[in-house]
Design an enzyme around this catalytic site. Structure first.
Site, PDB file in Angstrom:
ATOM      1  N   ASP A 165       1.622   0.023  12.303  1.00  0.00           N
ATOM      2  CA  ASP A 165       1.095  -1.481  12.869  1.00  0.00           C
ATOM      3  C   ASP A 165       2.692  -2.473  12.744  1.00  0.00           C
ATOM      4  O   ASP A 165       2.335  -3.782  12.962  1.00  0.00           O
ATOM      5  CB  ASP A 165       0.130  -2.240  12.164  1.00  0.00           C
ATOM      6  CG  ASP A 165       0.285  -2.212  10.690  1.00  0.00           C
ATOM      7  OD1 ASP A 165       1.132  -1.738  10.079  1.00  0.00           O
ATOM      8  OD2 ASP A 165      -0.696  -3.048  10.162  1.00  0.00           O
ATOM      9  N   ARG A 174      -6.982  -2.001   9.290  1.00  0.00           N
ATOM     10  CA  ARG A 174      -7.658  -3.184   9.079  1.00  0.00           C
ATOM     11  C   ARG A 174      -7.573  -3.984  10.293  1.00  0.00           C
ATOM     12  O   ARG A 174      -8.431  -4.534  10.913  1.00  0.00           O
ATOM     13  CB  ARG A 174      -6.961  -4.008   8.185  1.00  0.00           C
ATOM     14  CG  ARG A 174      -7.803  -4.259   6.907  1.00  0.00           C
ATOM     15  CD  ARG A 174      -6.802  -4.805   5.785  1.00  0.00           C
ATOM     16  NE  ARG A 174      -5.616  -4.206   5.414  1.00  0.00           N
ATOM     17  CZ  ARG A 174      -4.531  -4.611   5.022  1.00  0.00           C
ATOM     18  NH1 ARG A 174      -4.484  -5.693   4.408  1.00  0.00           N
ATOM     19  NH2 ARG A 174      -3.328  -4.121   5.095  1.00  0.00           N
ATOM     20  N   ASP A 218      -0.801   2.714   8.585  1.00  0.00           N
ATOM     21  CA  ASP A 218      -1.487   1.809   9.758  1.00  0.00           C
ATOM     22  C   ASP A 218      -0.470   1.862  11.089  1.00  0.00           C
ATOM     23  O   ASP A 218      -1.167   1.590  12.149  1.00  0.00           O
ATOM     24  CB  ASP A 218      -1.732   0.320   9.409  1.00  0.00           C
ATOM     25  CG  ASP A 218      -2.721   0.430   8.399  1.00  0.00           C
ATOM     26  OD1 ASP A 218      -3.602   1.280   8.119  1.00  0.00           O
ATOM     27  OD2 ASP A 218      -3.111  -0.570   7.768  1.00  0.00           O
ATOM     28  N   ASP A 248       4.413  -5.090   6.279  1.00  0.00           N
ATOM     29  CA  ASP A 248       5.047  -6.340   6.555  1.00  0.00           C
ATOM     30  C   ASP A 248       4.998  -7.320   5.337  1.00  0.00           C
ATOM     31  O   ASP A 248       5.812  -8.141   5.263  1.00  0.00           O
ATOM     32  CB  ASP A 248       4.369  -6.898   7.859  1.00  0.00           C
ATOM     33  CG  ASP A 248       2.947  -6.761   7.756  1.00  0.00           C
ATOM     34  OD1 ASP A 248       2.312  -6.412   6.795  1.00  0.00           O
ATOM     35  OD2 ASP A 248       2.036  -7.389   8.518  1.00  0.00           O
ATOM     36  N   THR A 283       3.807   2.879   5.825  1.00  0.00           N
ATOM     37  CA  THR A 283       2.436   2.350   5.833  1.00  0.00           C
ATOM     38  C   THR A 283       1.548   3.393   6.612  1.00  0.00           C
ATOM     39  O   THR A 283       2.242   3.857   7.801  1.00  0.00           O
ATOM     40  CB  THR A 283       2.170   0.915   6.372  1.00  0.00           C
ATOM     41  OG1 THR A 283       0.735   0.812   6.646  1.00  0.00           O
ATOM     42  CG2 THR A 283       3.047   0.637   7.682  1.00  0.00           C
ATOM     43  N   GLY A 293       0.845  -1.100   0.109  1.00  0.00           N
ATOM     44  CA  GLY A 293       0.118   0.065   0.100  1.00  0.00           C
ATOM     45  C   GLY A 293       0.661   1.241   0.024  1.00  0.00           C
ATOM     46  O   GLY A 293       1.878   1.293   0.809  1.00  0.00           O
ATOM     47  N   ARG A 347       0.916  -4.933  -5.999  1.00  0.00           N
ATOM     48  CA  ARG A 347       0.832  -6.102  -5.194  1.00  0.00           C
ATOM     49  C   ARG A 347       1.175  -7.231  -6.324  1.00  0.00           C
ATOM     50  O   ARG A 347       0.801  -7.197  -7.184  1.00  0.00           O
ATOM     51  CB  ARG A 347      -0.351  -6.411  -4.704  1.00  0.00           C
ATOM     52  CG  ARG A 347      -0.577  -5.187  -3.710  1.00  0.00           C
ATOM     53  CD  ARG A 347      -1.649  -5.531  -2.373  1.00  0.00           C
ATOM     54  NE  ARG A 347      -1.591  -4.823  -1.199  1.00  0.00           N
ATOM     55  CZ  ARG A 347      -1.940  -3.845  -0.855  1.00  0.00           C
ATOM     56  NH1 ARG A 347      -3.046  -3.126  -1.666  1.00  0.00           N
ATOM     57  NH2 ARG A 347      -1.838  -3.340   0.383  1.00  0.00           N
TER      58      ARG A 347
HETATM   59  P1  ADP Z   1       2.502  -4.487   2.631  1.00  0.00           P
HETATM   60  O1  ADP Z   1       3.753  -4.406   2.270  1.00  0.00           O
HETATM   61  O2  ADP Z   1       1.576  -3.100   2.651  1.00  0.00           O
HETATM   62  O3  ADP Z   1       1.961  -5.415   3.766  1.00  0.00           O
HETATM   63  P2  ADP Z   1       1.348  -6.617   0.886  1.00  0.00           P
HETATM   64  O4  ADP Z   1       0.956  -7.473   1.940  1.00  0.00           O
HETATM   65  O5  ADP Z   1       0.221  -6.438  -0.299  1.00  0.00           O
HETATM   66  O6  ADP Z   1       1.611  -5.317   1.409  1.00  0.00           O
HETATM   67  O7  ADP Z   1       2.637  -7.129   0.359  1.00  0.00           O
HETATM   68  C1  ADP Z   1       3.438  -6.634  -0.924  1.00  0.00           C
HETATM   69  C2  ADP Z   1       3.958  -7.576  -1.789  1.00  0.00           C
HETATM   70  O8  ADP Z   1       5.155  -8.362  -0.955  1.00  0.00           O
HETATM   71  C3  ADP Z   1       3.074  -8.637  -2.096  1.00  0.00           C
HETATM   72  O9  ADP Z   1       2.304  -8.307  -3.217  1.00  0.00           O
HETATM   73  C4  ADP Z   1       4.061  -9.747  -2.624  1.00  0.00           C
HETATM   74  O10 ADP Z   1       4.593  -9.309  -3.828  1.00  0.00           O
HETATM   75  C5  ADP Z   1       5.031  -9.539  -1.550  1.00  0.00           C
HETATM   76  N1  ADP Z   1       4.718 -10.487  -0.548  1.00  0.00           N
HETATM   77  C6  ADP Z   1       4.101 -10.572   0.511  1.00  0.00           C
HETATM   78  N2  ADP Z   1       4.153 -11.697   1.039  1.00  0.00           N
HETATM   79  C7  ADP Z   1       5.084 -12.657   0.345  1.00  0.00           C
HETATM   80  C8  ADP Z   1       5.336 -13.832   0.742  1.00  0.00           C
HETATM   81  N3  ADP Z   1       5.088 -14.457   1.709  1.00  0.00           N
HETATM   82  N4  ADP Z   1       6.304 -14.367  -0.015  1.00  0.00           N
HETATM   83  C9  ADP Z   1       6.777 -13.948  -1.018  1.00  0.00           C
HETATM   84  N5  ADP Z   1       6.427 -12.355  -1.538  1.00  0.00           N
HETATM   85  C10 ADP Z   1       5.445 -11.906  -0.440  1.00  0.00           C
END
Ligand code: ADP
Length: 327
Positions: free
Chosen positions: A133, A175, A131, A106, A129, A14, A75
């Protein structure tokens, strides 16, 4: 030190206000340290698809004040697959990039950690982020700006609430974490604040609103975090209250994505600038698999593994402050 000649930087997950200030800081600190810096576009999607461009000090002119991220974010499902990460590694190799700065949340850090462990590429995370968090830092980049946006919005909603004797339910982002709701709620003088960490229950909410009404309040603001655990969404909560307090005109306002946008606050710009410099300096010192954080106004490093495992707790004392002040 000495091994690192080229740093890659990306924003992922995000978007958050202040990400641009962090990108600017990483690029300029690299140049300052005579290291080449490459911008990777659209997060891991750009890493897999080779959307990579060399950036110099002038590439990041006039972005410190801009919301969003000039590197774009995305994403990327493919990065969750080994085959996707292999393509990413090949692109990194072909550009001669030695290490990565990942600005995100995260999820982005989980991906970074897996990638770093698989291919022995040093990574440093910068928490971006709204949030707030992420374990390992008191503040994430974008949180302060989002708080100010929410407070400003609620101030405006309050004008209508007062003029019409209305009860407003305002849904804010968060969230799984109530940081925005709790802090912005207190800052905006909300009557009640519903957060995921505490299940207030509808009956207590109703009782509290009735007590306020008896004490002479003719309008009120209730802030609801999107992840609130009463088991109902903000519209259901509002109609429950309306059915039980027909004397009030009840309205719902979902602030939504406006909370992510806008010019970053001075606090976020300074935080992002400091974190970017610190990230580059620590990559050059050979640090790996760590996240930059801030505690007691000092920059610190903590393992990425810790950052992805937990989330910071809300300050429960603020709940008490809110209860006392909303009499
Ligand atoms: P944020 O970083 O804001 O928490 P996301 O949870 O959407 O956002 O994660 C961003 C990107 O990080 C995902 O679209 C994916 O490409 C990568 N990612 C997240 N979790 C994993 C994972 N378990 N293994 C590999 N890549 C991951």
């Amino acid at each position: 030190m000495g091994d690192i000649k080229k740093i890659g930087v990306l924003t992922s997950g995000g978007d958050a206000p202040g990400m641009n200030a962090a990108v600017r800081s990483v690029v300029r600190s690299s140049v300052y340290n005579e290291i080449e810096c490459f911008g990777i576009y659209k997060g891991y999607h750009g890493l897999i698809n080779g959307i990579i461009k060399k950036l110099d000090a002038r590439s990041v002119n006039n972005i410190i004040n801009k919301g969003g991220t000039i590197l774009k974010t995305a994403r990327c499902k493919d990065f969750r697959e080994k085959s996707g990460r292999e393509k990413a590694y090949n692109n990194i190799k072909s550009h001669g990039i030695d290490c990565l700065v990942v600005i995100g949340g995260d999820g982005s850090f989980t991906g970074a950690m897996i990638f770093s462990n698989e291919y022995d590429i040093p990574v440093i995370g910068i928490p971006g982020t709204i949030d707030n968090d992420i374990l390992g830092t008191k503040y994430t980049i974008g949180y302060d700006t989002a708080l100010n946006t929410v407070v400003e919005s609620i101030d405006k909603i309050r004008d209508t609430a007062i003029s019409h004797n209305r009860l407003f339910f305002v849904e804010v982002m968060g969230r799984d974490a109530g940081h925005i709701a709790l802090n912005a709620g207190i800052g905006a003088g909300a009557e009640e604040i519903l957060i995921p960490e505490e299940n207030m229950g509808l009956d207590r909410l109703l009782e509290s609103l009735k007590n306020s009404q008896k004490s002479g309040k003719s309008s009120s603001i209730v802030v609801v975090a999107e992840g609130d655990k009463t088991g109902k969404n903000v519209f259901e909560i509002a109609s429950y209250v309306e059915n039980n307090m027909p004397e009030y005109e009840v309205r719902v306002s979902v602030l939504g994505h406006m909370q992510r946008g806008g010019a970053p606050s001075c606090f976020d710009r300074v935080l992002a600038s400091r974190m970017g410099v610190y990230a580059v300096e620590n990559l050059l010192k050979g640090k790996n698999n760590v996240m930059v954080g801030i505690e007691n106004d000092k920059l610190i490093l903590s393992p990425l593994e810790q950052a992805v495992k937990g989330q910071t707790e809300v300050n429960k004392n603020l709940i008490r402050v809110s209860e006392i002040l909303s009499i």
